[in-house]
Enzyme design. Structure first.
Site, PDB file in Angstrom:
ATOM      1  CD  GLN A 125      47.485  38.079  43.485  1.00  0.00           C
ATOM      2  OE1 GLN A 125      48.636  38.425  43.663  1.00  0.00           O
ATOM      3  NE2 GLN A 125      46.647  38.763  42.725  1.00  0.00           N
ATOM      4  NE  ARG A 129      42.681  34.163  46.920  1.00  0.00           N
ATOM      5  CZ  ARG A 129      42.924  34.248  45.618  1.00  0.00           C
ATOM      6  NH1 ARG A 129      41.933  34.456  44.780  1.00  0.00           N
ATOM      7  NH2 ARG A 129      44.146  34.127  45.144  1.00  0.00           N
ATOM      8  CG  HIS A 172      38.549  39.574  43.446  1.00  0.00           C
ATOM      9  ND1 HIS A 172      38.014  39.586  42.181  1.00  0.00           N
ATOM     10  CD2 HIS A 172      39.894  39.720  43.296  1.00  0.00           C
ATOM     11  CE1 HIS A 172      38.992  39.706  41.298  1.00  0.00           C
ATOM     12  NE2 HIS A 172      40.140  39.791  41.956  1.00  0.00           N
ATOM     13  CG  ASP A 225      44.337  45.255  37.769  1.00  0.00           C
ATOM     14  OD1 ASP A 225      43.626  45.639  38.715  1.00  0.00           O
ATOM     15  OD2 ASP A 225      45.293  44.463  37.904  1.00  0.00           O
ATOM     16  CD  GLU A 280      38.259  43.148  42.550  1.00  0.00           C
ATOM     17  OE1 GLU A 280      39.070  43.156  43.502  1.00  0.00           O
ATOM     18  OE2 GLU A 280      38.583  42.858  41.385  1.00  0.00           O
TER      19      GLU A 280
END
Length: 286
Positions: free
Chosen positions: A90, A95, A165, A212, A262
C-alpha cells in the site's frame, strides 16, 4: 549511513540533525522568524511544521510508531511508486526506507535540506527498477515548500503514481476546502475498489463523515480552513490531482483532529531512461 551523511551537513545555519522518537535521526529546520519543521530520514517524512506562534499545522496520529516496522502515520508521508493499493505494498515503499541528506543550505535566512532515496535490494524485490528521488524542503516564516524529483536511472522505462499524503491538524467538524468545484471526482465511498465517477458541485467541501475522494485535474491552488482559526493555502506545480481523506469512525481515537488534503499524481507517469518528473508543493498560512 544516513547518520554519517547527516553529520557532515549540520554546519548549515538553521539545519541540524538530532535524535527523534525511537532514536531515529531527524532533521530540524529552524527559521529566524520562529517557524520550525522536523523531517525523519526514515520515510523522508515531514512530521512537524510549526508556525512562529508555536502551533503545529501538521498532525501525527497517536498510533504512529517510530520503529521502522511500519511507515510513520502522519505529517507528510510519501506515496511512491504507487498511490493506494496495487501490485506492491500500500502506497509503495518510499515511506518505508531510509532517505539520506545530500545537501543543505541557507537561502536568505531560510533553511533548505535535500534528501535522496535510491533503489536497493528492498525496493527491487518488489519493483525492479533503478531510480533516484530527490526531495527538497524549504522552510520560510509562514510556509513550507517541497520539491520532489523522480529520475529514471535504469536502462528501461518505468511508470509510477505518487502523492504527498499530508495530514493537517484540524477540527473535522469545522474543516473545509475551497477550490475543487467543477472537478471530476472518483469517490471511493462506499466501495474503494469501484470508485463512483462524479463532478464536484460544491464551492466548499466539508468532512461530514467518512471521506475518501479523488479530484482529477484539480486546481493548482486550494484553501483549507482547518476549523482551528487558520486558512492554509496549498499551491502546487505538476501535482495534477487532489485527494481528500478522513477515516471517520474507522479511526475513532483521532479522526476529529485531522483531515488529509493530498497532492497526487493518480494517472501513471512514464519515464524513459534518464528522464525526470518534478512536482512542487507550497503550503502557507496567512
Amino acid at each position: 549511513m544516513a547518520f554519517a551523511s547527516a553529520n557532515k551537513e549540520t554546519g548549515t545555519v538553521g539545519v541540524r540533525v538530532t535524535e527523534g522518537e525511537g532514536s531515529l535521526p531527524k532533521v530540524v529546520l529552524t527559521s529566524p522568524h520562529g517557524s520550525e519543521a522536523e523531517i525523519y530520514l526514515f520515510g523522508g517524512c515531514i512530521t512537524s511544521w510549526k508556525v512562529p506562534s508555536g502551533r503545529d499545522l501538521l498532525f501525527v496520529r497517536p498510533d504512529a510508531v517510530f520503529n521502522k516496522k511500519k511507515p510513520i502515520s502522519g505529517g507528510i508521508p510519501h506515496c511512491f511508486p504507487q498511490f493506494g493499493p496495487g501490485t506492491i505494498q500500500q502506497h509503495g515503499f518510499a515511506r518505508n526506507m531510509d532517505w539520506s541528506i545530500v545537501d543543505s543550505e541557507n537561502v536568505e535566512g531560510n533553511p533548505v535540506v535535500t534528501l535522496i532515496l535510491k533503489d536497493g535490494p528492498y525496493s527491487r524485490a518488489m519493483w525492479d527498477f533503478g531510480f533516484q528521488a530527490l526531495y527538497k524542503v524549504i522552510l520560510n516564516a509562514k510556509s513550507i515548500s517541497t520539491e520532489l524529483k523522480i529520475t529514471n536511472t535504469d536502462t528501461k522505462p518505468f511508470s509510477f503514481t505518487t502523492a504527498l499524503h499530508t495530514y493537517f491538524s484540524a477540527s473535522v467538524t469545522g474543516a473545509s476546502v475551497r477550490g475543487l468545484k467543477g472537478c471530476k471526482t472518483l469517490n471511493k465511498d462506499p466501495d474503494p475498489t469501484n470508485p463512483i465517477e462524479g463532478k464536484e458541485e460544491r464551492d466548499v467541501v466539508t468532512f461530514p463523515g467518512f471521506v475518501d475522494c479523488i479530484y482529477l485535474d484539480a486546481s493548482d491552488e486550494l484553501y483549507l480552513d482547518n476549523g482551528l482559526g487558520d486558512v492554509i493555502t496549498i499551491k502546487n506545480t505538476n501535482w495534477s490531482d487532489t485527494v481528500l481523506w478522513n477515516p471517520h469512525l474507522q479511526m475513532e481515537a483521532c479522526y476529529k483532529d485531522f483531515v488529509c488534503v493530498e497532492n497526487a499524481k493518480i494517472g501513471n507517469v512514464k519515464l524513459e531512461p534518464e528522464q525526470s518528473w518534478t512536482g512542487q508543493q507550497h503550503v502557507s498560512v496567512g
